[in-house]
Design a protein around this motif. Sequence first.
Motif, PDB file in Angstrom:
ATOM      1  N   ARG A  40     -11.068 -18.690  12.131  1.00  0.00           N
ATOM      2  CA  ARG A  40     -10.255 -19.509  11.175  1.00  0.00           C
ATOM      3  C   ARG A  40      -9.685 -20.787  11.982  1.00  0.00           C
TER       4      ARG A  40
ATOM      5  N   PHE B 287      -8.695 -15.166   5.539  1.00  0.00           N
ATOM      6  CA  PHE B 287      -9.242 -15.715   6.586  1.00  0.00           C
ATOM      7  C   PHE B 287     -10.412 -16.797   6.369  1.00  0.00           C
TER       8      PHE B 287
ATOM      9  N   THR C 234     -16.018 -13.532   9.606  1.00  0.00           N
ATOM     10  CA  THR C 234     -15.113 -12.571   8.968  1.00  0.00           C
ATOM     11  C   THR C 234     -16.021 -11.532   8.494  1.00  0.00           C
TER      12      THR C 234
ATOM     13  N   ARG D 134      -3.580 -15.689   4.209  1.00  0.00           N
ATOM     14  CA  ARG D 134      -3.639 -17.248   3.727  1.00  0.00           C
ATOM     15  C   ARG D 134      -2.595 -17.918   3.695  1.00  0.00           C
TER      16      ARG D 134
ATOM     17  N   PRO E 141      -0.269 -17.722   7.928  1.00  0.00           N
ATOM     18  CA  PRO E 141      -1.172 -17.430   9.006  1.00  0.00           C
ATOM     19  C   PRO E 141      -0.450 -16.622  10.241  1.00  0.00           C
TER      20      PRO E 141
ATOM     21  N   ASP F 279      -2.219 -13.102  11.420  1.00  0.00           N
ATOM     22  CA  ASP F 279      -2.892 -12.940  13.057  1.00  0.00           C
ATOM     23  C   ASP F 279      -2.545 -11.482  13.314  1.00  0.00           C
TER      24      ASP F 279
ATOM     25  N   ALA G 270      -9.135 -14.268  13.228  1.00  0.00           N
ATOM     26  CA  ALA G 270      -8.033 -15.072  13.366  1.00  0.00           C
ATOM     27  C   ALA G 270      -8.579 -16.350  14.161  1.00  0.00           C
TER      28      ALA G 270
END
Lengths: 530, 268
Positions: free
Chosen positions: A225, A127, A137, A49, A52, A56, A222
């Motif tokens: 997001r 994410f 997710t 968070r 990032p 990843d 990832a």
Amino acid sequence: MTALFARLKLRLLLNGIGSDRQRSLLFFAACGFGLFMAMAGFVSLLSARFDPARGDNVVVVLFSGLFAGWAIVPLLGFGVDETLDVTRLSLLPIPRRRLVRGLFVASLIGIAPVCTALAISGAIPGFATTAWATVVTVAAIALELTLCVLVSRAMTTLLSSLLRSRRGKDLSTVLLVLIAVTIAVSMQFAREPLLAISELRDSPLIDAMAWTPPGALGTAIAAARDGAVKMPIAALATAALTSLGLVLVWAVALGHMAVRADAGTEGTRAGSKGLFPLGLTWLPRNRVGAVAAKEARYLWRDPRQRANLLILVVFGLAFALFPAVAGGIENPDAVLFAAGTVWLLGIQGLNQFGYDGPAIWANVVAGGDPAHDLVGKNIVYAVFGLGIVLTAAVILAALTGAWELAPVAVLIAAGALGVAFAVGNVVSVLAPFPVGGLGDNAYGTKNSGQGCAIAFMSGAAVLCIGVLWLPIASIVMAGQTWWRPALGLAGLFAPLYGGLVWWAGWRLSSELVRRRLPEIVAALDLSAHG
Amino acid sequence: MEPAVSLRGLTKRFGEKVAVAAIDLDVPAGSFFGLVGPNGAGKSTTLKMATGLLRPDAGGAWIDGTDVWADPIGTKSRIGVLPEDLRLFERLTGAELLAYNGLLRGMDPDTVAVRSEELLLVLGLTEARDKLVVDYSHGMRKKVALACALVHAPRVLFLDEPFEAIDPVSVRSIQDVLRRHTAGGGTIVFSSHVMDVVERLCDMVAVVNEGSIVAVGPTSTIRAGRRLEDAFVDLVGASVSADGRLTWLGPDELRHDLRPPVAGEHGS
């Protein structure tokens, strides 16, 4: 029906905990350790968070790493939790579809699956920033857990049914080597450009992981997001298809297992002239020699141990050879990697009575000094392990031309093995556990959910071995970095140091084993107390 | 004369269950001693504690006056054991298994070889000597396990259910070997619930029930003119009769088709 399986599993788990104080203690220790690891995973995903770019990579590595762990760890001797024994269910009129569904749900109950679920659910706070990301997710987490559980069941069930098939004796040997080679190679080189999406990544290995089904789930999280749509859908679909494939493999193997008896070895006349196999006729004709000879015979004749042997050889050689091949041959120190092949053997040595199983009573009732049994076992594994090291060292020396390092590698390995066996002997006496027979899943532990507890104990022992290896490792590193002759010194120091540590460990384990014989028999014979 | 085996206050609990409750027993040297009792009476547990395989919670065991738990090596060299469940190193051949057991006990390799061949011959296993034990039939496993228990010529043999689930021919050859052992002055303690074998072979019997010895003495005294089986049932008490119960095992019920529905099934 599925609920019934789940309840049955839970009941067996709880009964297992309640039955014995030491087991309960181990169980709770494993719970604590598992929770700790789960929290570590959770937090590392959560941190995505705030970071990032790193997140990843973390999600990809964690997802593919967990999958690999679930696939491989049971094969290395910890076993999968076979609390629900398929062969016991085979007389009941249960259609296979129900059986698979029930066993799958039952497999989700246990320390390892719960901890895995906990760890990867960190991706939700990490994410899931949008509704779409949340959907992806959550789906990815569910699929990852499914993949993990299924791969361990499919791998172990498939391998044990291979080992049992009548034709399979030679076929399975080949297949096992192939499977082991595939795993070993893919662990080192997995690079499969499935999709042409380019991402900026530092490590080629992470890059490779991102293309495996579990790794792609991480990438999907990832990507979702970041607003991507196609890639996450493709990744989820791939993972779902992979799960389906694993279910099929598992179901077919299960079906075979339920109806086929242990094939037996009729026709494999040992063709031997006595207990002592060729190449080991130099062993003394006493208790040490007898145990060593029996171990050597078992290494090949027991399908389970033969599988382990092959996995050890392949993994060991892969561990030693691939970095050298992958990293180019310019570094002559690559020869020293040969010594690294002993690490797996070291882990195997943590449960030396495991393969003896309930038959261990014969050694107990024979009187004599049981400490000699440990020596016999150590001798065989040392001969075998150093054989692999020597092979790897010769190959690497031929590749690099650094022949002078080959004996150093073998000597270092001898020392490292001495240390590993020292710890292994003590742990084997303190916490022996039976390695599953072939009656059901050859990789199953019917310890009522004790698999994690065993892994925890083994983990602690591995840590201990690692610490004891430090003196050898530091001399080797000194030789590699600033004072070349230290490498030779390491070759001299390692066997002396390893021998000393082995002797100390053996003295300790001797005292323990002489006092703990009935306890060892009880631990290895789970049926003993009905 | 000192008893070959003596048990004093031998006790074992598994959780709440008392498996063996303070058993006292003397087995005279040279006797063929039968330990009989219903399933779960504590026979096997008693034998395991007497042979150093299971640690008793209380009490002790002596072989020829030597404490099993204080001097395990001394006592174990005098005993041979045939366990009930026959967990053997089954990936060895019969001949290898015998060599293994002999060498474990520190015997001279040549002596082991000579005795092994003789045992295999007498027990009818010569043909199978180079076959892996995993491929042996149940009777052959019993016989090879007995050979392992005998190879060091023990003074006391402990046999747990030696005649269970084996064919009459194997029973005969095992009996012959055992008779030879007692004739030479050896002592045999064996557990069984095959009453006619016990009646035929044993000169002494102890009846075990719920972890305690309810009767012990010469076989003829225990029998008191009846068949041993009747004496046994009287001593341990008959089970609940099936009369008037299990009516659902009647002819009407058994004709019903109890196959579960398969087509269109839904797991719950």
